[in-house]
Write an enzyme that holds these catalytic residues in place. Structure first.
Site, PDB file in Angstrom:
ATOM      1  CD  GLN A  56      -3.044  -0.232   0.264  1.00  0.00           C
ATOM      2  OE1 GLN A  56      -3.283   1.039  -0.215  1.00  0.00           O
ATOM      3  NE2 GLN A  56      -4.123  -1.014  -0.262  1.00  0.00           N
ATOM      4  CB  SER A  57       4.080   1.941  -1.739  1.00  0.00           C
ATOM      5  OG  SER A  57       4.892   2.917  -2.009  1.00  0.00           O
ATOM      6  CG  ASN A  58       0.809   6.836   1.202  1.00  0.00           C
ATOM      7  OD1 ASN A  58      -0.142   6.560   0.646  1.00  0.00           O
ATOM      8  ND2 ASN A  58       1.362   6.570   2.237  1.00  0.00           N
ATOM      9  CE1 TYR A  61       0.510   1.827  -5.422  1.00  0.00           C
ATOM     10  CE2 TYR A  61       0.437  -0.743  -5.178  1.00  0.00           C
ATOM     11  CZ  TYR A  61       0.852   0.535  -4.710  1.00  0.00           C
ATOM     12  OH  TYR A  61       1.434   0.616  -3.611  1.00  0.00           O
TER      13      TYR A  61
END
Ligand code: PLP
Length: 339
Positions: free
Chosen positions: A79-81, A120
């Site tokens: 869940q990368s910002n 994404y």
């Protein structure tokens, strides 16, 4: 102030982000005996969902474009910002984006997950290479870059969280913006509190940015995963690299780097009751959202330090909101914990 005008930069935000006082929130946690708390709304930076990566990416993408890259490769958690902001910047610049995603919590990747994972896909990320925790993400990205070159692409590899001296310039710039705004409203900040994560770039940039000012605030990084010694060393390395890049003498020593790991709880991205309280309290007193992984734990730290009496009522404390809000929808059960 450190002058960055010589360094190429793209612009992804119109004007400075708001810096405002949190009167109701200050009163709720300090009960009249606490410091004046302000917030810097870097959750409102450009690129979908904003956050601290946007400032870093302005410098990173300028370099990628200078090198005529056509494909950006980067890495992060599931869940990368950082990955989401990178995918968004890639679209603005007309580049392709490929991601290496690390399952820091075992089996945490879910292709149907909401939050950043959904973004994404919406942004048309070309490849998502999901790997287990403990892999060397740099070597995985190097392999992906080889593959891209094989396909005739010109890839640019961005390390985790834009954690390079060039990326850290984003928060040298951020520190300059904070100093200008403080001067405008006629106050001085005694401390700046923020989430300090996997790259350490935010804290490094702030420390370098404030280093030339005589009344520089204390920068307190609240760890989002690492222990404080690891984080302090990570920040120190990047501080040195950033001074080198700017060709300035390194004036920040290891002992002046403050990292606090009291609010990590069971681990990176795992919820804590104080985080849930912080997210709920800021939402209900000020209508501002925090994320559970970074800014929620950082605010948990601020609340606890105020309750411990670490600040006096005349002090001005700035909370730097590093963003992460798109992830809150994925973690809704975590932030509604202990309601
Ligand atoms: C990536 C991230 C951080 C950590 O940034 P560093 O510069 O690595 O310390 C903090 N907050 C949010 C919301 C992030 O996405």
């Amino acid at each position: 102030m450190i002058d960055l005008h010589q360094i190429e930069r793209r612009t992804y935000t119109h004007g400075p982000t708001a810096l405002v006082q949190l009167e109701r929130f200050s009163l709720a946690i300090g009960q009249g005996a606490g410091p004046n708390i302000y917030i810097k709304r870097d959750d409102e930076l450009g690129l979908i969902g904003g956050g601290n990566k946007t400032r870093k990416l302005e410098f990173i993408f300028a370099q990628a474009l200078h090198q005529c890259a056509d494909t950006i490769i980067t890495c992060g958690a599931v869940q990368s910002n950082s990955c989401r902001a990178t995918a968004s910047a890639a679209r603005i610049e007309g580049l392709a984006c490929r991601l290496a995603l690390e399952q820091r919590v075992p089996n945490s990747y879910d292709p149907k997950a909401s939050g950043n994972n959904f973004l994404y896909q919406l942004l048309g990320v070309e490849k998502q290479n999901v790997v287990d925790a403990g892999n060397d993400m740099n070597s995985i990205m190097a392999t992906m870059a080889d593959q891209a070159r094989h396909e005739g692409r010109n890839p640019y590899v961005m390390p985790l969280g834009a954690g390079t001296p060039l990326g850290a310039l984003g928060y040298v710039n951020g520190a300059n913006e904070i100093m200008a705004q403080a001067q405008q409203i006629g106050i001085q900040f005694d401390a700046v509190i923020h989430a300090s994560g996997g790259s350490g770039g935010t804290q490094s940039g702030l420390l370098v940015g404030f280093s030339e000012s005589k009344d520089s605030p204390r920068v307190i990084g609240i760890c989002s995963g690492a222990d404080k010694i690891t984080q302090q060393q990570r920040v120190h390395r990047l501080v040195q690299g950033t001074f080198d890049l700017l060709m300035l003498p390194p004036t920040v020593s290891l002992k002046n780097i403050v990292c606090n790991d009291d609010y990590v709880g069971p681990g990176y991205s795992l919820p804590t009751p104080l985080m849930a309280e912080a997210v709920q309290l800021l939402a209900r007193t000020e209508g501002v959202l925090l994320d559970p992984v970074y800014s929620g734990k950082a605010m948990a730290g601020l609340i606890d330090l105020v309750r411990q009496g670490q600040f006096t009522p005349d002090q001005n404390i700035l909370f730097l909101h590093t963003g992460g809000v798109p992830a809150i929808y994925h973690y809704k059960d975590d932030v509604m914990l202990h309601l």
